[in-house]
Design a protein around this motif. Sequence first.
Motif, mmCIF file in Angstrom:
data_model
loop_
_atom_site.group_PDB
_atom_site.id
_atom_site.type_symbol
_atom_site.label_atom_id
_atom_site.label_comp_id
_atom_site.label_asym_id
_atom_site.label_seq_id
_atom_site.Cartn_x
_atom_site.Cartn_y
_atom_site.Cartn_z
ATOM 1 N N SER A 209 43.111 43.386 58.584
ATOM 2 C CA SER A 209 42.243 43.523 57.418
ATOM 3 C C SER A 209 43.015 43.300 56.125
ATOM 4 O O SER A 209 42.537 42.629 55.205
ATOM 5 C CB SER A 209 41.592 44.906 57.406
ATOM 6 N N ILE A 210 44.225 43.845 56.052
ATOM 7 C CA ILE A 210 45.041 43.669 54.851
ATOM 8 C C ILE A 210 45.512 42.223 54.747
ATOM 9 O O ILE A 210 45.563 41.647 53.656
ATOM 10 C CB ILE A 210 46.224 44.654 54.863
ATOM 11 N N GLU A 211 45.836 41.607 55.888
ATOM 12 C CA GLU A 211 46.236 40.192 55.887
ATOM 13 C C GLU A 211 45.118 39.323 55.320
ATOM 14 O O GLU A 211 45.344 38.464 54.462
ATOM 15 C CB GLU A 211 46.563 39.741 57.309
ATOM 16 N N TYR A 212 43.899 39.548 55.781
ATOM 17 C CA TYR A 212 42.772 38.741 55.320
ATOM 18 C C TYR A 212 42.459 39.013 53.854
ATOM 19 O O TYR A 212 42.065 38.099 53.118
ATOM 20 C CB TYR A 212 41.538 39.012 56.182
ATOM 21 N N ALA A 213 42.616 40.269 53.425
ATOM 22 C CA ALA A 213 42.397 40.580 52.010
ATOM 23 C C ALA A 213 43.419 39.853 51.140
ATOM 24 O O ALA A 213 43.087 39.364 50.053
ATOM 25 C CB ALA A 213 42.488 42.089 51.784
ATOM 26 N N ASP A 214 44.653 39.758 51.624
ATOM 27 C CA ASP A 214 45.679 39.012 50.887
ATOM 28 C C ASP A 214 45.331 37.528 50.819
ATOM 29 O O ASP A 214 45.598 36.852 49.819
ATOM 30 C CB ASP A 214 47.049 39.192 51.546
ATOM 31 N N GLU A 215 44.752 37.011 51.896
ATOM 32 C CA GLU A 215 44.350 35.605 51.889
ATOM 33 C C GLU A 215 43.223 35.368 50.883
ATOM 34 O O GLU A 215 43.149 34.302 50.268
ATOM 35 C CB GLU A 215 43.932 35.170 53.292
ATOM 36 N N GLN A 216 42.352 36.366 50.706
ATOM 37 C CA GLN A 216 41.352 36.251 49.652
ATOM 38 C C GLN A 216 42.025 36.109 48.299
ATOM 39 O O GLN A 216 41.609 35.319 47.447
ATOM 40 C CB GLN A 216 40.441 37.485 49.628
ATOM 41 N N GLY A 217 43.097 36.912 48.107
ATOM 42 C CA GLY A 217 43.858 36.815 46.861
ATOM 43 C C GLY A 217 44.479 35.441 46.685
ATOM 44 O O GLY A 217 44.541 34.908 45.577
ATOM 45 N N GLN A 218 44.916 34.851 47.791
ATOM 46 C CA GLN A 218 45.513 33.521 47.723
ATOM 47 C C GLN A 218 44.489 32.482 47.300
ATOM 48 O O GLN A 218 44.767 31.594 46.490
ATOM 49 C CB GLN A 218 46.112 33.146 49.084
ATOM 50 N N LEU A 219 43.291 32.586 47.851
ATOM 51 C CA LEU A 219 42.237 31.653 47.467
ATOM 52 C C LEU A 219 41.819 31.869 46.019
ATOM 53 O O LEU A 219 41.482 30.916 45.308
ATOM 54 C CB LEU A 219 41.032 31.818 48.401
ATOM 55 N N GLN A 220 41.853 33.125 45.572
ATOM 56 C CA GLN A 220 41.543 33.396 44.171
ATOM 57 C C GLN A 220 42.599 32.767 43.264
ATOM 58 O O GLN A 220 42.288 32.259 42.185
ATOM 59 C CB GLN A 220 41.463 34.904 43.929
ATOM 60 N N LEU A 221 43.861 32.789 43.707
ATOM 61 C CA LEU A 221 44.923 32.156 42.934
ATOM 62 C C LEU A 221 44.713 30.646 42.877
ATOM 63 O O LEU A 221 44.930 30.018 41.829
ATOM 64 C CB LEU A 221 46.290 32.474 43.552
ATOM 65 N N SER A 222 44.270 30.064 43.985
ATOM 66 C CA SER A 222 43.955 28.633 43.975
ATOM 67 C C SER A 222 42.853 28.348 42.969
ATOM 68 O O SER A 222 42.895 27.346 42.243
ATOM 69 C CB SER A 222 43.509 28.187 45.371
ATOM 70 N N ASN A 223 41.876 29.241 42.918
ATOM 71 C CA ASN A 223 40.800 29.093 41.936
ATOM 72 C C ASN A 223 41.320 29.221 40.507
ATOM 73 O O ASN A 223 40.791 28.610 39.579
ATOM 74 C CB ASN A 223 39.707 30.129 42.183
ATOM 75 N N PHE A 224 42.382 30.019 40.335
ATOM 76 C CA PHE A 224 42.986 30.158 39.010
ATOM 77 C C PHE A 224 43.545 28.818 38.534
ATOM 78 O O PHE A 224 43.355 28.416 37.382
ATOM 79 C CB PHE A 224 44.096 31.210 39.047
ATOM 80 N N PHE A 225 44.218 28.093 39.436
ATOM 81 C CA PHE A 225 44.756 26.787 39.054
ATOM 82 C C PHE A 225 43.626 25.783 38.805
ATOM 83 O O PHE A 225 43.735 24.933 37.927
ATOM 84 C CB PHE A 225 45.711 26.274 40.133
ATOM 85 N N SER A 226 42.535 25.920 39.567
ATOM 86 C CA SER A 226 41.377 25.075 39.298
ATOM 87 C C SER A 226 40.781 25.409 37.930
ATOM 88 O O SER A 226 40.360 24.525 37.185
ATOM 89 C CB SER A 226 40.318 25.273 40.388
ATOM 90 N N PHE A 227 40.760 26.703 37.625
ATOM 91 C CA PHE A 227 40.292 27.155 36.308
ATOM 92 C C PHE A 227 41.156 26.534 35.208
ATOM 93 O O PHE A 227 40.659 26.087 34.175
ATOM 94 C CB PHE A 227 40.355 28.684 36.263
ATOM 95 N N MET A 228 42.460 26.486 35.454
ATOM 96 C CA MET A 228 43.362 25.877 34.492
ATOM 97 C C MET A 228 43.051 24.394 34.311
ATOM 98 O O MET A 228 43.064 23.868 33.196
ATOM 99 C CB MET A 228 44.810 26.051 34.947
ATOM 100 N N LEU A 229 42.754 23.722 35.418
ATOM 101 C CA LEU A 229 42.419 22.302 35.340
ATOM 102 C C LEU A 229 41.119 22.077 34.575
ATOM 103 O O LEU A 229 41.017 21.195 33.728
ATOM 104 C CB LEU A 229 42.283 21.734 36.749
ATOM 105 N N GLU A 230 40.108 22.891 34.891
ATOM 106 C CA GLU A 230 38.805 22.734 34.257
ATOM 107 C C GLU A 230 38.869 22.988 32.752
ATOM 108 O O GLU A 230 38.106 22.424 31.982
ATOM 109 C CB GLU A 230 37.807 23.683 34.915
ATOM 110 N N ASN A 231 39.788 23.875 32.368
ATOM 111 C CA ASN A 231 39.916 24.215 30.957
ATOM 112 C C ASN A 231 41.175 23.604 30.355
ATOM 113 O O ASN A 231 41.728 24.116 29.382
ATOM 114 C CB ASN A 231 39.950 25.741 30.795
#
Length: 608
Positions: free
Chosen positions: A56-78
């Motif tokens: 469960s903690i491993e998968y929650a961390d992977e959610q964080g990883q995908l959120q970080l990927s979204n952060f870089f996408s956010f950087m690209l979009e802006n």
Amino acid sequence: MNIQDLEDMGCGTSSATKDKKSEKALKAALVIQNWYRGYRARLKTRQRYALTIFQSIEYADEQGQLQLSNFFSFMLENYTRVQEKEPGLVTRLFGSSIQDKDRQDYLGLIEVPDSYCGPRLQFPLTFTDIDLLIEAFKQQQILHAYYVLEVLFETKKVLQQMPNFTHTSTSPSKEITICGDLHGKLDDLFLIFYKNGLPSVSNPYVFNGDFVDRGKNSMEILMILFVSFLVYPNDLHLNRGNHEDFMMNMRYGFTKEILHKYKMRSVLMPPIPMDGDRAEKKNKLGTTIVAQGIRTSGSFSEQLTKQEWEQVVDILWSDPRGKRGCYPNTNRGGGCYFGPDITAKILNKYQLKMLVRSHECKPEGYEICHDGKVITVFSASNYYEEGSNRGAYIRMSSGTTPRFFQYQITRATCFRPLYQRVNAIESSAIRMLKERMISRKTDLTRAFQLQDRNKSGKLSMGQWAFSMENVLGLNLPWRSLSSHLVTTDKDGNIDYMSGFQDVHIQKPVKEVQSTLIETVYRYRSDLQIIFNIIDSDHSGLISMEEFRSMWKLFKSHYSVHVDDSQFDELAERMDLNKDGSIDFNEFLKAFYVVHKFDKLNKSDNKLA
């Protein structure tokens, strides 16, 4: 005197006594056997709960990883807006150090000294090189960077000539071996080859991705697999897993391993909008990934559409479940869950019999579901902790049922009783869970207090479990875990603040508010990845201005509700020599969890 006379005199009682003793012994044996079965069942239940916590903690961390990927996408979009405000930071985030050089340009920069005593590969590679490499890695030797680059360039060249989907055939006399996740655990690969033989024309293999991260020998596994692939390109098949991704590598260890072993770095970021010529050159090098449909001005055929990107994520991140249909993978935060009806539909559509996949740790190394049509195989034993799970591989051939081979690499734990091994796994899992709790202490406390209308400091078991799941979102059996996490009174009510009594986050600066400390600790992995990208000159230092700018961008995307003045105060205090720079890795190390009691696995403290 006959037999009857003897029995009349009492001489026959010894036989009856023996029968009674045997009956008692049998009953005692059955009682002991039943007790032992129950005892082992309770231990297995505790082990299963511990594995559930790890996963469960491993998968929650992977959610964080995908959120970080979204952060870089956010950087690209802006990108345009951010570039106007923080041009220096954006350049360091997205500027590429990869230059348009060919194979010889790179290899010409590296020399193999005469003093190097490791394996020396000869191209074109042969079976001898596979054996040479394995023996060298068994002796903890490191392959020189020159040969690493040669293998990588050659592997890339061969892969580019192959289709995305490969086909292989078997016969009753020729089986194929399928291996799951290895995650840098070289001893597991050695054991597979010892038990099953090295790859060859007569002994083909499929490796189902996730070769790297988490374990300490990801590079060695890659080199063995790539060299084997180059020798037997038609008999060794390498599928991509979700960890064959540079963003995952930065969080889960492969990047750090490369830096440790070779002191070099190649961090590839999503492409920034730029002129078509430069974008096209980068694409020819194969070094760009367009995140979530953001395009450069390169040709259409070289870019992923948003739909194509989503398909790749679904292929790499999805998991089977018993519920019918296809629905979001809420545990991992990416991909989907697919039910037995979806499996049947896809297999029928493409005239397939079975799906063999990996991606999930299983206690026994494999699992069969969806009416036998989906097999999960996982080859990294002791994935979470020593003794936590077995590894497995599968052998298949035409017209036969799959054969499963299980194993477990054991060292110190193999001589310890089962209850000690379970206690150690359980203790590690509870420790991780407590660290998760303390990183959300403010949020948990607020949730508890909303339920505690009488301000008694206590909640019912149901109220406490609801609050824990609502805040942490780990989908755990909280009622069963409560005895490990909190104290309960004689009426069954929980003292909800007792869960924080034996653990706290060390404050690098006493005056800083706990909310900020928790936030930095919770996102420390994400912040460290961003810092390592910004630190393009590898100085280990980040200026105060970059420090503040990075935090503001991060805070904006993650919706972190922390006053900037608090962060500025923390930054000022962490600049110990007042030179306007911060060693950011050292900064993050200052935030760590302190456990008051290290030994949580007391004999009377059980999960079941």
